[in-house]
Design a protein around this motif. Structure first.
Motif, PDB file in Angstrom:
ATOM      1  N   PRO A  82       0.683  -1.418   0.059  1.00 33.68           N
ATOM      2  CA  PRO A  82       0.096  -0.199  -0.199  1.00 33.68           C
ATOM      3  C   PRO A  82       0.900   1.015  -0.098  1.00 33.68           C
ATOM      4  CG  PRO A  82      -0.386  -2.279   1.661  1.00 33.68           C
ATOM      5  CD  PRO A  82       0.270  -2.109   1.010  1.00 33.68           C
ATOM      6  N   ALA A  83       1.680   0.963   0.872  1.00 35.87           N
ATOM      7  CA  ALA A  83       2.778   2.495   0.805  1.00 35.87           C
ATOM      8  C   ALA A  83       3.577   2.569  -0.388  1.00 35.87           C
ATOM      9  CB  ALA A  83       3.706   2.311   1.985  1.00 35.87           C
ATOM     10  N   CYS A  84       4.568   1.954  -0.720  1.00 36.01           N
ATOM     11  CA  CYS A  84       4.760   1.610  -1.714  1.00 36.01           C
ATOM     12  C   CYS A  84       3.685   2.843  -3.328  1.00 36.01           C
ATOM     13  CB  CYS A  84       5.387   0.256  -2.727  1.00 36.01           C
ATOM     14  SG  CYS A  84       7.038  -0.666  -1.515  1.00 36.01           S
ATOM     15  N   HIS A  85       2.442   1.914  -3.448  1.00 36.01           N
ATOM     16  CA  HIS A  85       1.690   2.271  -3.949  1.00 36.01           C
ATOM     17  C   HIS A  85       1.333   3.716  -4.001  1.00 36.01           C
ATOM     18  CE1 HIS A  85      -1.479   2.521  -7.369  1.00 36.01           C
ATOM     19  NE2 HIS A  85      -2.776   2.995  -6.102  1.00 36.01           N
ATOM     20  N   ARG A  86       1.254   4.372  -2.874  1.00 34.16           N
ATOM     21  CA  ARG A  86       1.487   5.958  -2.757  1.00 34.16           C
ATOM     22  C   ARG A  86       2.358   6.565  -3.316  1.00 34.16           C
ATOM     23  NH1 ARG A  86      -0.800   3.323   2.300  1.00 34.16           N
ATOM     24  NH2 ARG A  86       1.195   4.179   3.373  1.00 34.16           N
ATOM     25  N   LEU A  87       3.433   5.635  -2.902  1.00 32.33           N
ATOM     26  CA  LEU A  87       4.217   6.290  -3.072  1.00 32.33           C
ATOM     27  C   LEU A  87       4.575   6.391  -4.607  1.00 32.33           C
ATOM     28  CD1 LEU A  87       7.473   7.411  -2.787  1.00 32.33           C
ATOM     29  CD2 LEU A  87       8.584   5.329  -3.315  1.00 32.33           C
ATOM     30  N   GLY A 132      -0.915   2.807 -16.220  1.00 33.60           N
ATOM     31  CA  GLY A 132       0.409   2.498 -16.389  1.00 33.60           C
ATOM     32  C   GLY A 132       1.298   2.228 -15.119  1.00 33.60           C
ATOM     33  N   LEU A 133       0.646   2.990 -14.122  1.00 28.25           N
ATOM     34  CA  LEU A 133       2.058   2.576 -13.515  1.00 28.25           C
ATOM     35  C   LEU A 133       1.959   1.034 -12.185  1.00 28.25           C
ATOM     36  CD1 LEU A 133       1.503   6.268 -11.618  1.00 28.25           C
ATOM     37  CD2 LEU A 133       3.823   5.648 -13.207  1.00 28.25           C
ATOM     38  N   LEU A 134       1.892   0.634 -11.247  1.00 31.22           N
ATOM     39  CA  LEU A 134       1.828   0.288 -10.240  1.00 31.22           C
ATOM     40  C   LEU A 134       0.848   0.223  -9.266  1.00 31.22           C
ATOM     41  CD1 LEU A 134       5.796  -0.406  -9.639  1.00 31.22           C
ATOM     42  CD2 LEU A 134       4.622  -2.361 -10.784  1.00 31.22           C
ATOM     43  N   SER A 135       0.310  -0.579  -9.518  1.00 34.40           N
ATOM     44  CA  SER A 135      -1.267  -0.768  -9.163  1.00 34.40           C
ATOM     45  C   SER A 135      -0.486  -1.229  -7.189  1.00 34.40           C
ATOM     46  CB  SER A 135      -2.541  -0.957  -9.606  1.00 34.40           C
ATOM     47  OG  SER A 135      -1.915  -2.943  -9.315  1.00 34.40           O
ATOM     48  N   ASP A 153      12.462   5.400   5.053  1.00 33.20           N
ATOM     49  CA  ASP A 153      12.557   6.275   6.542  1.00 33.20           C
ATOM     50  C   ASP A 153      12.256   6.132   6.775  1.00 33.20           C
ATOM     51  OD1 ASP A 153      12.857   8.244   8.063  1.00 33.20           O
ATOM     52  OD2 ASP A 153      13.626   9.946   5.858  1.00 33.20           O
ATOM     53  N   GLY A 154      12.777   5.734   8.544  1.00 40.79           N
ATOM     54  CA  GLY A 154      11.667   4.717   9.688  1.00 40.79           C
ATOM     55  C   GLY A 154      11.280   3.782   8.873  1.00 40.79           C
ATOM     56  N   GLY A 155       9.521   3.393   8.797  1.00 38.55           N
ATOM     57  CA  GLY A 155       8.605   2.683   8.556  1.00 38.55           C
ATOM     58  C   GLY A 155       8.375   2.272   7.168  1.00 38.55           C
ATOM     59  N   GLU A 156       8.541   4.111   7.228  1.00 36.94           N
ATOM     60  CA  GLU A 156       7.793   4.709   5.724  1.00 36.94           C
ATOM     61  C   GLU A 156       8.670   4.633   3.684  1.00 36.94           C
ATOM     62  OE1 GLU A 156       4.440   6.246   3.627  1.00 36.94           O
ATOM     63  OE2 GLU A 156       4.817   5.410   5.189  1.00 36.94           O
ATOM     64  N   PRO A 157       8.012   4.617   3.190  1.00 34.68           N
ATOM     65  CA  PRO A 157       9.407   3.919   1.193  1.00 34.68           C
ATOM     66  C   PRO A 157       8.755   5.086   1.190  1.00 34.68           C
ATOM     67  CG  PRO A 157       7.159   2.477   1.598  1.00 34.68           C
ATOM     68  CD  PRO A 157       7.100   2.856   3.062  1.00 34.68           C
ATOM     69  N   VAL A 158      10.233   5.908   1.081  1.00 33.53           N
ATOM     70  CA  VAL A 158      10.811   6.903   0.841  1.00 33.53           C
ATOM     71  C   VAL A 158      11.245   6.992  -1.509  1.00 33.53           C
ATOM     72  CG1 VAL A 158      10.767   7.968   2.404  1.00 33.53           C
ATOM     73  CG2 VAL A 158      12.781   7.496   1.559  1.00 33.53           C
ATOM     74  N   GLY A 159      11.211   5.728  -1.390  1.00 34.67           N
ATOM     75  CA  GLY A 159      11.625   4.914  -2.400  1.00 34.67           C
ATOM     76  C   GLY A 159      12.128   3.913  -2.813  1.00 34.67           C
ATOM     77  N   GLN A 160      12.136   3.439  -4.890  1.00 36.34           N
ATOM     78  CA  GLN A 160      11.699   2.338  -4.431  1.00 36.34           C
ATOM     79  C   GLN A 160      12.382   1.773  -5.999  1.00 36.34           C
ATOM     80  OE1 GLN A 160       7.881   2.125  -3.915  1.00 36.34           O
ATOM     81  NE2 GLN A 160       7.423   2.061  -6.186  1.00 36.34           N
ATOM     82  N   GLY A 161      12.757   0.800  -6.071  1.00 39.04           N
ATOM     83  CA  GLY A 161      13.496   0.295  -8.145  1.00 39.04           C
ATOM     84  C   GLY A 161      12.862  -0.868  -7.843  1.00 39.04           C
ATOM     85  N   ALA A 162      11.966  -1.266  -9.281  1.00 38.61           N
ATOM     86  CA  ALA A 162      11.811  -2.714  -9.337  1.00 38.61           C
ATOM     87  C   ALA A 162      12.164  -3.481 -11.146  1.00 38.61           C
ATOM     88  CB  ALA A 162      10.138  -2.759  -9.101  1.00 38.61           C
ATOM     89  N   TYR A 215      17.964  -7.558 -16.963  1.00 35.55           N
ATOM     90  CA  TYR A 215      17.113  -6.504 -15.610  1.00 35.55           C
ATOM     91  C   TYR A 215      16.122  -5.664 -16.369  1.00 35.55           C
ATOM     92  CZ  TYR A 215      15.840  -4.874 -11.015  1.00 35.55           C
ATOM     93  OH  TYR A 215      15.263  -4.276 -10.441  1.00 35.55           O
ATOM     94  N   TYR A 216      15.478  -5.804 -16.684  1.00 37.73           N
ATOM     95  CA  TYR A 216      14.752  -4.942 -16.883  1.00 37.73           C
ATOM     96  C   TYR A 216      13.774  -3.902 -15.951  1.00 37.73           C
ATOM     97  CZ  TYR A 216      11.579  -2.072 -19.875  1.00 37.73           C
ATOM     98  OH  TYR A 216      10.699  -0.637 -20.344  1.00 37.73           O
ATOM     99  N   GLY A 217      14.331  -2.685 -16.424  1.00 39.93           N
ATOM    100  CA  GLY A 217      13.892  -1.864 -14.574  1.00 39.93           C
ATOM    101  C   GLY A 217      12.534  -1.063 -14.997  1.00 39.93           C
ATOM    102  N   VAL A 218      11.426  -1.648 -14.231  1.00 34.65           N
ATOM    103  CA  VAL A 218      10.415  -1.277 -14.707  1.00 34.65           C
ATOM    104  C   VAL A 218       9.558  -0.140 -13.821  1.00 34.65           C
ATOM    105  CG1 VAL A 218       9.145  -3.326 -14.915  1.00 34.65           C
ATOM    106  CG2 VAL A 218       8.838  -2.536 -12.884  1.00 34.65           C
ATOM    107  N   ASP A 219      10.648   0.390 -13.079  1.00 34.81           N
ATOM    108  CA  ASP A 219       9.960   1.561 -12.438  1.00 34.81           C
ATOM    109  C   ASP A 219      11.336   1.863 -11.380  1.00 34.81           C
ATOM    110  OD1 ASP A 219       8.004   3.210 -10.874  1.00 34.81           O
ATOM    111  OD2 ASP A 219       8.918   2.132  -8.954  1.00 34.81           O
TER     112      ASP A 219
END
Length: 210
Positions: free
Chosen positions: A15-20, A32-35, A55-64, A99-103
């Motif tokens: 849920p938090a990664c989707h909000r980000l 077209g984004l990650l649901s 950052d703490g427990g909150e996603p502030v960056g992601q790479g998929a 490795y294909y970077g989708v996000d």
């Protein structure tokens, strides 16, 4: 200032990664984004390829990303969905070459802290560890709409590569050792109508060549 931790994706972070994801691409078509469901499936399919900065427990960056095969002769014009399949990860193949970077996303509040560079380094480490040929991605071109009235996208990308212009995304990717292998048309739908991306590649210098 809290230290940023980097972890592989777990389903509870979806849920938090989707909000980000949604906050990072305000001009993009959400379809077209990650649901949240895409991210949950990713956590079950290839969590090792999905890195989350906390950052703490909150996603502030992601790479998929996932492992796929790629033909530079026939597949330059593609979409994430056409190459990677449903949920942007169903076509993951552990034996594939690339490795294909989708996000890749960094929260606005955390820009300038080296998070994007660290996410790229984690991807490179993964590629080296698995002896893949390298990383491929379609890179968003957020600076292009400001220049679309003056030049076509190929000219814009060439000017960014030459250092004559700066693009918030592509310039950072070039500084991380990527090179441009083409321009992808109709890659991701945007409100501004400029739906292009750069095809960027990083080749693994330690690849065995087998």
């Amino acid at each position: 200032m809290a230290e940023i931790r980097y972890v592989n994706l777990t389903e509870d972070l979806a849920p938090a990664c989707h909000r980000l994801e949604i906050s990072a691409f305000p001009a993009a078509d959400p379809a077209g984004l990650l649901s949240e469901e895409d991210i949950r499936v990713f956590a079950r399919t290839f969590p090792e390829g999905f890195f989350v900065a906390l950052d703490g427990g909150e996603p502030v960056g992601q790479g998929a990303g996932i492992f796929v095969d790629f033909d530079f002769e026939t597949q330059i014009q593609h979409t994430i969905q056409s190459l990677c399949g449903p949920h942007q990860c169903d076509n993951h193949d552990p034996d594939a070459d690339w490795y294909y970077g989708v996000d890749i996303v960094v929260a606005d509040t955390h820009r300038g802290r080296g998070i994007g560079r660290r996410l790229y380094d984690l991807r490179k480490d993964l590629v080296v560890r698995h002896d893949k040929r390298g990383i491929i991605a379609g890179g968003d071109l957020p600076g292009y709409p400001d220049h679309a009235a003056d030049m076509d996208v190929e000219t814009y990308v060439a000017k960014v590569v030459a250092g004559d212009l700066s693009d918030p995304t592509l310039s950072m990717q070039l500084s991380n050792g990527f090179e441009v292998r083409g321009v992808i048309h109709d890659y991701m739908s945007h409100d501004h109508g400029e739906d292009y991306a750069s095809l960027i590649v990083w080749e693994n210098p330690d690849h065995s060549g087998g």
